[in-house]
Design a protein around this motif. Structure first.
Motif, PDB file in Angstrom:
ATOM      1  N   VAL A  51      22.432 -15.965  10.255  1.00 10.55           N
ATOM      2  CA  VAL A  51      23.052 -16.532   9.057  1.00 10.55           C
ATOM      3  C   VAL A  51      22.200 -17.700   8.598  1.00 10.55           C
ATOM      4  CG1 VAL A  51      25.071 -17.717   8.138  1.00 10.55           C
ATOM      5  CG2 VAL A  51      25.369 -15.867   9.796  1.00 10.55           C
ATOM      6  N   GLN A  52      21.867 -17.707   7.327  1.00  2.00           N
ATOM      7  CA  GLN A  52      21.126 -18.828   6.755  1.00  2.00           C
ATOM      8  C   GLN A  52      22.033 -19.569   5.797  1.00  2.00           C
ATOM      9  OE1 GLN A  52      17.591 -16.846   5.187  1.00  2.00           O
ATOM     10  NE2 GLN A  52      16.454 -17.537   6.976  1.00  2.00           N
ATOM     11  N   LEU A  53      21.980 -20.896   5.884  1.00  2.00           N
ATOM     12  CA  LEU A  53      22.879 -21.745   5.113  1.00  2.00           C
ATOM     13  C   LEU A  53      22.077 -22.711   4.259  1.00  2.00           C
ATOM     14  CD1 LEU A  53      25.309 -22.632   8.057  1.00  2.00           C
ATOM     15  CD2 LEU A  53      25.607 -20.840   6.347  1.00  2.00           C
ATOM     16  N   GLY A  54      22.516 -22.920   3.024  1.00  4.22           N
ATOM     17  CA  GLY A  54      21.830 -23.839   2.138  1.00  4.22           C
ATOM     18  C   GLY A  54      22.803 -24.697   1.353  1.00  4.22           C
ATOM     19  N   GLU A  55      22.703 -26.018   1.539  1.00  6.98           N
ATOM     20  CA  GLU A  55      23.611 -26.956   0.886  1.00  6.98           C
ATOM     21  C   GLU A  55      23.083 -27.391  -0.476  1.00  6.98           C
ATOM     22  OE1 GLU A  55      23.594 -28.098   5.378  1.00  6.98           O
ATOM     23  OE2 GLU A  55      22.129 -27.562   3.835  1.00  6.98           O
ATOM     24  N   SER A  56      24.007 -27.742  -1.362  1.00  2.17           N
ATOM     25  CA  SER A  56      23.667 -28.309  -2.658  1.00  2.17           C
ATOM     26  C   SER A  56      24.799 -29.220  -3.102  1.00  2.17           C
ATOM     27  CB  SER A  56      23.420 -27.206  -3.698  1.00  2.17           C
ATOM     28  OG  SER A  56      24.593 -26.429  -3.890  1.00  2.17           O
ATOM     29  N   GLY A  57      24.521 -30.051  -4.107  1.00  7.76           N
ATOM     30  CA  GLY A  57      25.564 -30.883  -4.693  1.00  7.76           C
ATOM     31  C   GLY A  57      25.582 -32.327  -4.244  1.00  7.76           C
ATOM     32  N   GLY A  58      24.675 -32.705  -3.371  1.00 10.13           N
ATOM     33  CA  GLY A  58      24.639 -34.091  -2.923  1.00 10.13           C
ATOM     34  C   GLY A  58      24.076 -35.020  -3.986  1.00 10.13           C
ATOM     35  N   GLY A  59      24.013 -36.309  -3.655  1.00 10.03           N
ATOM     36  CA  GLY A  59      23.443 -37.262  -4.583  1.00 10.03           C
ATOM     37  C   GLY A  59      24.011 -38.645  -4.395  1.00 10.03           C
ATOM     38  N   LEU A  60      23.862 -39.458  -5.434  1.00 12.74           N
ATOM     39  CA  LEU A  60      24.311 -40.846  -5.426  1.00 12.74           C
ATOM     40  C   LEU A  60      25.557 -40.984  -6.288  1.00 12.74           C
ATOM     41  CD1 LEU A  60      23.837 -43.903  -4.838  1.00 12.74           C
ATOM     42  CD2 LEU A  60      22.378 -43.919  -6.886  1.00 12.74           C
ATOM     43  N   GLY A  89      34.258 -42.650  -6.542  1.00 10.35           N
ATOM     44  CA  GLY A  89      33.908 -41.439  -7.257  1.00 10.35           C
ATOM     45  C   GLY A  89      34.081 -40.180  -6.428  1.00 10.35           C
ATOM     46  N   SER A  90      33.634 -39.059  -7.009  1.00  9.59           N
ATOM     47  CA  SER A  90      33.792 -37.754  -6.370  1.00  9.59           C
ATOM     48  C   SER A  90      32.490 -36.971  -6.394  1.00  9.59           C
ATOM     49  CB  SER A  90      34.860 -36.929  -7.094  1.00  9.59           C
ATOM     50  OG  SER A  90      36.122 -37.542  -7.042  1.00  9.59           O
ATOM     51  N   LEU A  91      32.354 -36.105  -5.416  1.00 13.90           N
ATOM     52  CA  LEU A  91      31.255 -35.142  -5.361  1.00 13.90           C
ATOM     53  C   LEU A  91      31.796 -33.857  -4.761  1.00 13.90           C
ATOM     54  CD1 LEU A  91      28.102 -37.002  -3.924  1.00 13.90           C
ATOM     55  CD2 LEU A  91      28.335 -36.021  -6.204  1.00 13.90           C
ATOM     56  N   ARG A  92      31.196 -32.739  -5.129  1.00 14.73           N
ATOM     57  CA  ARG A  92      31.522 -31.474  -4.472  1.00 14.73           C
ATOM     58  C   ARG A  92      30.252 -30.885  -3.891  1.00 14.73           C
ATOM     59  NH1 ARG A  92      34.025 -25.714  -6.616  1.00 14.73           N
ATOM     60  NH2 ARG A  92      31.924 -25.500  -7.502  1.00 14.73           N
ATOM     61  N   LEU A  93      30.249 -30.714  -2.597  1.00 16.35           N
ATOM     62  CA  LEU A  93      29.148 -30.049  -1.917  1.00 16.35           C
ATOM     63  C   LEU A  93      29.425 -28.549  -1.850  1.00 16.35           C
ATOM     64  CD1 LEU A  93      28.523 -32.442   1.102  1.00 16.35           C
ATOM     65  CD2 LEU A  93      27.565 -32.541  -1.197  1.00 16.35           C
ATOM     66  N   SER A  94      28.366 -27.789  -1.973  1.00 14.39           N
ATOM     67  CA  SER A  94      28.444 -26.333  -1.818  1.00 14.39           C
ATOM     68  C   SER A  94      27.480 -25.894  -0.734  1.00 14.39           C
ATOM     69  CB  SER A  94      28.078 -25.619  -3.122  1.00 14.39           C
ATOM     70  OG  SER A  94      28.961 -25.971  -4.160  1.00 14.39           O
ATOM     71  N   CYS A  95      27.834 -24.823  -0.061  1.00 10.75           N
ATOM     72  CA  CYS A  95      26.958 -24.254   0.961  1.00 10.75           C
ATOM     73  C   CYS A  95      26.968 -22.743   0.783  1.00 10.75           C
ATOM     74  CB  CYS A  95      27.433 -24.631   2.347  1.00 10.75           C
ATOM     75  SG  CYS A  95      26.526 -23.808   3.683  1.00 10.75           S
ATOM     76  N   ALA A  96      25.840 -22.196   0.409  1.00  8.60           N
ATOM     77  CA  ALA A  96      25.703 -20.753   0.230  1.00  8.60           C
ATOM     78  C   ALA A  96      25.171 -20.133   1.512  1.00  8.60           C
ATOM     79  CB  ALA A  96      24.774 -20.459  -0.930  1.00  8.60           C
ATOM     80  N   ALA A  97      25.798 -19.036   1.916  1.00  7.17           N
ATOM     81  CA  ALA A  97      25.413 -18.364   3.159  1.00  7.17           C
ATOM     82  C   ALA A  97      24.847 -16.984   2.879  1.00  7.17           C
ATOM     83  CB  ALA A  97      26.626 -18.249   4.079  1.00  7.17           C
ATOM     84  N   SER A  98      23.857 -16.613   3.673  1.00  8.68           N
ATOM     85  CA  SER A  98      23.307 -15.271   3.577  1.00  8.68           C
ATOM     86  C   SER A  98      24.104 -14.339   4.474  1.00  8.68           C
ATOM     87  CB  SER A  98      21.848 -15.269   4.022  1.00  8.68           C
ATOM     88  OG  SER A  98      21.774 -15.587   5.402  1.00  8.68           O
ATOM     89  N   GLY A  99      23.897 -13.037   4.327  1.00 12.34           N
ATOM     90  CA  GLY A  99      24.515 -12.081   5.229  1.00 12.34           C
ATOM     91  C   GLY A  99      25.775 -11.464   4.678  1.00 12.34           C
ATOM     92  N   ARG A 100      26.173 -10.348   5.303  1.00 16.15           N
ATOM     93  CA  ARG A 100      27.306  -9.578   4.820  1.00 16.15           C
ATOM     94  C   ARG A 100      28.593  -9.879   5.576  1.00 16.15           C
ATOM     95  NH1 ARG A 100      24.356  -3.652   4.782  1.00 16.15           N
ATOM     96  NH2 ARG A 100      22.522  -4.265   3.587  1.00 16.15           N
ATOM     97  N   THR A 101      28.514 -10.739   6.591  1.00 18.69           N
ATOM     98  CA  THR A 101      29.677 -10.967   7.446  1.00 18.69           C
ATOM     99  C   THR A 101      30.199 -12.381   7.321  1.00 18.69           C
ATOM    100  OG1 THR A 101      28.227 -11.546   9.305  1.00 18.69           O
ATOM    101  CG2 THR A 101      28.918  -9.239   9.104  1.00 18.69           C
ATOM    102  N   PHE A 102      30.069 -12.957   6.144  1.00 21.76           N
ATOM    103  CA  PHE A 102      30.458 -14.357   5.934  1.00 21.76           C
ATOM    104  C   PHE A 102      31.893 -14.606   6.357  1.00 21.76           C
ATOM    105  CE2 PHE A 102      30.207 -18.483   4.236  1.00 21.76           C
ATOM    106  CZ  PHE A 102      31.307 -18.727   3.432  1.00 21.76           C
ATOM    107  N   SER A 103      32.789 -13.703   6.014  1.00 23.39           N
ATOM    108  CA  SER A 103      34.213 -13.916   6.320  1.00 23.39           C
ATOM    109  C   SER A 103      34.510 -13.858   7.816  1.00 23.39           C
ATOM    110  CB  SER A 103      35.072 -12.896   5.576  1.00 23.39           C
ATOM    111  OG  SER A 103      34.749 -11.584   5.985  1.00 23.39           O
TER     112      SER A 103
END
Length: 124
Positions: free
Chosen positions: A2-11, A16-30
């Motif tokens: 499984v490969q994971l990649g985060e996005s949405g960080g910052g200053l 305030g608020s931020l929303r981080l996302s993490c996209a995963a590879s593969g067919r068995t995420f659930s």
């Protein structure tokens, strides 16, 4: 694998608020429980939140309860961390993580896969 990649960080300003996302590879995420950890400057990596494969059970560390929400969209192979009312002490590198066992994440902090991490900085 499984490969994971985060996005949405910052200053962001305190309060305030931020929303981080993490996209995963593969067919068995659930099949995987997903989690967020963070490493504050000069400190060890710590658990933040976790969610079961189906999304029905969530766990949070005490310092973020009521402010952060973990969720997942299995159709998009993505897990999220909505962070509200941010504080300077939330400043850290945030890591997405995956494991087959939710209990192992929550009770033992055992993870099988890690993302590369993303910086979140909260200014006072």
């Amino acid at each position: 694998q499984v490969q994971l990649g985060e996005s949405g960080g910052g200053l962001v300003q305190a309060g305030g608020s931020l929303r981080l996302s993490c996209a995963a590879s593969g067919r068995t995420f659930s099949s995987y429980a997903m989690a967020w950890f963070r490493r504050p400057p000069g400190k060890e990596r710590e658990f933040v939140a976790a969610v079961t494969g189906g999304g029905g059970i969530r766990s949070y560390t005490d310092s973020v309860k009521g402010r952060f929400t973990i969720s997942r969209d299995n159709a998009k192979n993505t897990v999220y961390l909505q962070m509200n009312s941010l504080k300077p002490e939330d400043t850290a590198v945030y890591y997405c993580a995956a494991a087959r066992s939710f209990n192992n994440i929550v009770k033992l902090r055992e993870v099988e896969y890690w993302g590369q991490g993303i910086q979140v900085t909260v200014s006072s």
